[in-house]
Design a protein around this motif. Structure first.
Motif, PDB file in Angstrom:
ATOM      1  N   LEU A 244      -3.477 -63.629  53.354  1.00  0.00           N
ATOM      2  CA  LEU A 244      -3.836 -64.177  51.931  1.00  0.00           C
ATOM      3  C   LEU A 244      -5.082 -65.326  52.512  1.00  0.00           C
ATOM      4  O   LEU A 244      -4.743 -66.126  53.406  1.00  0.00           O
ATOM      5  N   PHE A 245      -6.224 -65.075  51.851  1.00  0.00           N
ATOM      6  CA  PHE A 245      -7.288 -65.848  51.878  1.00  0.00           C
ATOM      7  C   PHE A 245      -7.181 -66.980  50.597  1.00  0.00           C
ATOM      8  O   PHE A 245      -7.452 -66.329  49.702  1.00  0.00           O
ATOM      9  N   LEU A 246      -7.151 -68.118  50.845  1.00  0.00           N
ATOM     10  CA  LEU A 246      -7.041 -69.184  49.957  1.00  0.00           C
ATOM     11  C   LEU A 246      -8.112 -69.901  49.796  1.00  0.00           C
ATOM     12  O   LEU A 246      -8.465 -70.678  50.689  1.00  0.00           O
ATOM     13  N   ALA A 305       3.607 -59.562  48.461  1.00  0.00           N
ATOM     14  CA  ALA A 305       2.514 -60.436  48.298  1.00  0.00           C
ATOM     15  C   ALA A 305       1.930 -61.164  47.184  1.00  0.00           C
ATOM     16  O   ALA A 305       1.392 -62.171  47.141  1.00  0.00           O
ATOM     17  N   MET A 306       1.771 -60.078  46.284  1.00  0.00           N
ATOM     18  CA  MET A 306       0.973 -60.526  45.127  1.00  0.00           C
ATOM     19  C   MET A 306       2.209 -61.545  44.298  1.00  0.00           C
ATOM     20  O   MET A 306       1.660 -62.552  43.571  1.00  0.00           O
ATOM     21  N   ALA A 336      -5.142 -58.942  51.662  1.00  0.00           N
ATOM     22  CA  ALA A 336      -5.573 -57.615  52.467  1.00  0.00           C
ATOM     23  C   ALA A 336      -4.260 -57.388  53.342  1.00  0.00           C
ATOM     24  O   ALA A 336      -3.569 -58.252  53.865  1.00  0.00           O
ATOM     25  N   PHE A 337      -4.063 -56.161  53.615  1.00  0.00           N
ATOM     26  CA  PHE A 337      -2.847 -55.810  54.321  1.00  0.00           C
ATOM     27  C   PHE A 337      -3.179 -55.178  55.295  1.00  0.00           C
ATOM     28  O   PHE A 337      -4.136 -54.322  55.610  1.00  0.00           O
ATOM     29  N   GLY A 365      -9.037 -69.000  39.810  1.00  0.00           N
ATOM     30  CA  GLY A 365      -7.492 -69.055  39.366  1.00  0.00           C
ATOM     31  C   GLY A 365      -6.819 -67.771  39.306  1.00  0.00           C
ATOM     32  O   GLY A 365      -5.896 -67.673  38.614  1.00  0.00           O
ATOM     33  N   HIS A 366      -7.496 -66.873  39.984  1.00  0.00           N
ATOM     34  CA  HIS A 366      -6.952 -65.642  40.180  1.00  0.00           C
ATOM     35  C   HIS A 366      -6.683 -65.208  41.497  1.00  0.00           C
ATOM     36  O   HIS A 366      -7.090 -65.666  42.667  1.00  0.00           O
ATOM     37  N   TYR A 367      -6.030 -63.951  41.894  1.00  0.00           N
ATOM     38  CA  TYR A 367      -5.700 -63.324  43.137  1.00  0.00           C
ATOM     39  C   TYR A 367      -6.494 -61.917  42.828  1.00  0.00           C
ATOM     40  O   TYR A 367      -6.490 -61.384  41.960  1.00  0.00           O
ATOM     41  N   ALA A 368      -7.020 -61.434  44.043  1.00  0.00           N
ATOM     42  CA  ALA A 368      -7.423 -60.037  44.124  1.00  0.00           C
ATOM     43  C   ALA A 368      -7.219 -59.528  45.545  1.00  0.00           C
ATOM     44  O   ALA A 368      -7.135 -59.886  46.618  1.00  0.00           O
ATOM     45  N   CYS A 369      -6.868 -58.336  45.478  1.00  0.00           N
ATOM     46  CA  CYS A 369      -6.504 -57.458  46.579  1.00  0.00           C
ATOM     47  C   CYS A 369      -7.782 -56.528  47.026  1.00  0.00           C
ATOM     48  O   CYS A 369      -8.602 -56.269  46.242  1.00  0.00           O
ATOM     49  N   TYR A 370      -8.002 -56.546  48.201  1.00  0.00           N
ATOM     50  CA  TYR A 370      -9.045 -55.750  48.962  1.00  0.00           C
ATOM     51  C   TYR A 370      -8.891 -54.204  48.619  1.00  0.00           C
ATOM     52  O   TYR A 370      -7.891 -53.726  48.196  1.00  0.00           O
ATOM     53  N   SER A 371     -10.176 -53.427  48.304  1.00  0.00           N
ATOM     54  CA  SER A 371     -10.417 -52.183  47.935  1.00  0.00           C
ATOM     55  C   SER A 371     -11.367 -51.664  48.559  1.00  0.00           C
ATOM     56  O   SER A 371     -12.464 -52.381  48.973  1.00  0.00           O
ATOM     57  N   GLN A 372     -11.396 -50.357  48.438  1.00  0.00           N
ATOM     58  CA  GLN A 372     -12.679 -49.714  49.180  1.00  0.00           C
ATOM     59  C   GLN A 372     -13.800 -49.943  48.295  1.00  0.00           C
ATOM     60  O   GLN A 372     -14.830 -50.181  48.832  1.00  0.00           O
ATOM     61  N   GLU A 373     -13.535 -49.898  47.098  1.00  0.00           N
ATOM     62  CA  GLU A 373     -14.938 -50.755  46.430  1.00  0.00           C
ATOM     63  C   GLU A 373     -15.484 -51.886  46.617  1.00  0.00           C
ATOM     64  O   GLU A 373     -16.597 -51.973  46.601  1.00  0.00           O
TER      65      GLU A 373
END
Length: 644
Positions: A244-246, A305-306, A336-337, A365-373
């Motif tokens: 997690l990058f915060l 993780a989320m 990212a995993f 104020g949100h979290y986002a997961c890595y994706s290929q996009e």
């Protein structure tokens, strides 16, 4: 050779004299004087034989005294030497211990007693193994036997071991060894130097090299090493790692408005809040600035993780009570995993960072997961940056101008300069896309300078053509926050010949409210040049009335999001009425953005809005088309302000 007086760590004392006893040298001297006097008396009375006998006795006495003194001198010198050695022995800062060939302690100085915690009586006669940890005693006994068989001098630093103290604690020490033989008995003397302070200093240096000074958390260097170890362990055990990058939101604003001391306290408190959510085996690090990294191991699924990310956002959105006021920050998190997203640590770090920036773009104020996009977008951003930089250098950008029209009369009053870019490789790139890249890569300042210069040159051109028109130019946050902004604008006006009265500067309400005191001074400096300043996207930045009345702005531009629903949406109607009324009460002109149909225009006219822009009148157009429009609508009402 160790002096006899030091054999047991104590100094021998001479016997005390009592009564009227005189020192031997004084008594012998008095006796000699008496004999000399008697011999002289005998000669006076002509007793030569008696005088000769007395003189003979005197001579013998003097010889005896000389022999006695000669015999005492070495002993006195030896006593002085022994005393000096005893003082040196007692004052030595390092421990000194002498053992015989059986390992029995025969001598120990005060420093050795302090190091070990044992008294002299507790040390003498004991085997030196008393001072060693049990696990080292057998090995040391073998080493000692070999040493006495083939003794040699060993310098300090060649050997380090642990000293077992009387309280059971271990003290790191290093020793040097010497040896001698006395009467067939072999002896060894050890000088014991305490390494505790050196080791503590080395631990301090090591901690500072691997930990953040402010928060005490692992730094980037240590975190990467721990992440590498965890990745290897994860590969062996076929488990998942989550990174997690915060990044704290609005932290720069906190630093600017409250000072770095408050910013430091926010960082410390944020670190404590994050730690409170994590498990004992999770790793939290401060990478620098307001960025933290979190390593979560042994998670069953990405959902775990989320859930952690959601808890972190929840604890970090609470205000910080500092200096008797509430300070709000919040955070954005990228996830990212391994091995799901990345195959190695460096890629995992990069992907989590990309996801964090995506979370910020999603509104903070949100979290986002890595994706290929995200990865594809990152590569696209790199391409946009390279092509945009090239287009800027080769002057392949364009300014289009969208008319600002009088709501009541429909006459052209001003125009807003809008940047457009068509690239041979990328095609038409929207400003929303390339401006964000420019801001992220530092290209926004040279891009903003180019826009301002082109707009000023166009102002000058239209004025010389007899069709003067007020032009509005949007200033980015980076551009507006430059300390010498007013000087830069003044220099640009002078270089291009554009009158300041025909330059409107538009700044978003959000940028102004981020640093209101600095913004007020900056706007005042621009107005002093003769420029007008408009507050753009009004209604989105939560301005207070107190702040608004203190700003020397001349226009408010209602955000298009409040115009779209007019006149059917009651909420939009209420907001539009309030903003128009507010502008009127502060004697400010009102400009509505995004007017696209007759119903919207009619409602704005009814409410008393002065100006509008949008597709209902015209889209943004190149300078040539705007010039034709100006010629068709002469005279244009581009009123210059009256100079005081």
């Amino acid at each position: 050779m160790i002096p006899p007086s030091c054999q047991h760590g104590v100094t021998s004392a001479a016997p005390r004299r009592t009564g009227l006893q005189l020192p031997g040298a004084v008594a012998a001297t008095l006796l000699g004087l008496l004999l000399a006097a008697l011999a002289a008396l005998a000669l006076q009375r002509q007793h030569s034989v008696l005088a000769a006998a007395l003189l003979a006795v005197l001579l013998v006495l003097l010889l005896a005294l000389a022999v006695h003194h000669a015999a005492l001198l070495p002993r006195r010198r030896l006593a002085i030497q022994q005393r000096r050695e005893q003082i040196t022995f007692d004052a030595a800062p390092d421990g000194i211990v002498r053992v015989d060939q059986n390992g029995i302690i025969r001598m120990a100085n005060p420093a050795m007693q302090r190091l070990s915690g044992y008294s002299l009586d507790q040390l003498l006669g004991q085997n030196v193994a008393l001072l060693l940890p049990p696990a080292q005693r057998a090995r040391h006994a073998g080493y000692m036997a070999g040493y006495f068989a083939q003794p040699r001098t060993r310098a300090m630093g060649e050997a380090a071991l642990s000293l077992l103290c009387s309280d059971g604690s271990l003290r790191p020490v290093e020793i040097s060894l010497g040896h001698w033989q006395d009467g067939g008995q072999r002896h060894a003397i050890a000088y014991v130097h305490d390494l505790s302070e050196r080791h503590a200093f080395e631990r301090t240096l090591q901690h500072r090299a691997t930990h953040d000074d402010l928060t005490g958390l692992p730094n980037r260097r240590l975190f990467k090493a721990l992440l590498q170890q965890a990745a290897l362990r994860s590969a062996r055990q076929a488990t998942r790692l989550s990174l997690l990058f915060l990044d704290l939101d609005r932290f720069k604003t906190i630093n600017d408005n409250f000072g770095h001391a408050v910013g430091d306290r926010v960082l410390i408190e944020a670190g404590s809040r994050i730690q409170s959510v994590l498990r004992s085996g999770d790793v939290l690090a401060r990478l620098g600035g307001d960025e933290f990294a979190i390593l979560l191991g042994d998670l069953g699924s990405p959902d775990d993780a989320m859930r952690v990310a959601a808890k972190l956002l929840d604890v970090l959105k609470a205000p910080y009570s500092l200096r008797h006021q509430q300070i709000y920050s919040g955070a954005s998190i990228g996830i990212a995993f391994l091995p799901d997203d990345a195959a190695n640590v460096d890629t995992l770090l990069r992907y989590a960072d990309m996801a964090m920036y995506q979370a910020k773009q999603n509104g903070r104020g949100h979290y986002a997961c890595y994706s290929q996009e995200l990865n594809a977008r990152a590569h696209e951003d790199m391409l946009i940056h390279a092509r945009l930089k090239e287009a800027l250098a080769e002057n392949r950008l364009q300014l289009h101008y969208q008319p600002q029209v009088d709501v009541q009369t429909g006459t052209l009053q001003a125009a807003e300069a809008l940047l457009r870019w068509h690239d041979e490789q990328l095609g038409q790139v929207s400003p929303e896309r390339f401006v964000g890249v420019a801001e992220a890569t530092g290209l926004i300042l040279p891009l903003s300078d180019w826009v301002l210069e082109q707009a000023c040159r166009q102002i000058c051109h239209w004025q010389q053509a007899g069709t003067p028109l007020r032009i509005a130019v949007n200033f980015s946050a980076h551009q507006f926050n430059q300390p010498d902004l007013a000087q830069q604008v003044a220099a640009m006006l002078q270089r291009t010949g554009a009158p300041a009265g025909l330059l409107d500067i538009e700044i978003t309400e959000t940028v102004v409210m981020a640093r209101p005191d600095q913004a007020r001074a900056q706007i005042a400096a621009l107005v002093a040049l003769g420029c007008s300043v408009a507050l753009d996207d009004f209604g989105t930045g939560y301005s207070s009335l107190t702040r608004l009345k203190d700003l020397p702005v001349s226009k408010l531009k209602i955000d298009r999001s409040f115009v779209q629903g007019l006149p059917g949406d009651s909420n939009d109607c209420t907001i539009a009425q309030a903003i128009i009324g507010l502008a009127r009460s502060f004697n400010l002109k009102m400009v509505a953005e995004g007017v696209e149909n007759a119903g919207q225009l009619a409602y704005l006219r009814e409410q008393g809005c002065e100006l509008y822009q949008g597709w209902w009148y015209a889209r943004a157009m190149p300078a040539e088309a705007m010039g034709e429009l100006l010629l068709a609508q002469q005279p244009v009402q581009a009123q210059l302000p009256v100079q005081a």
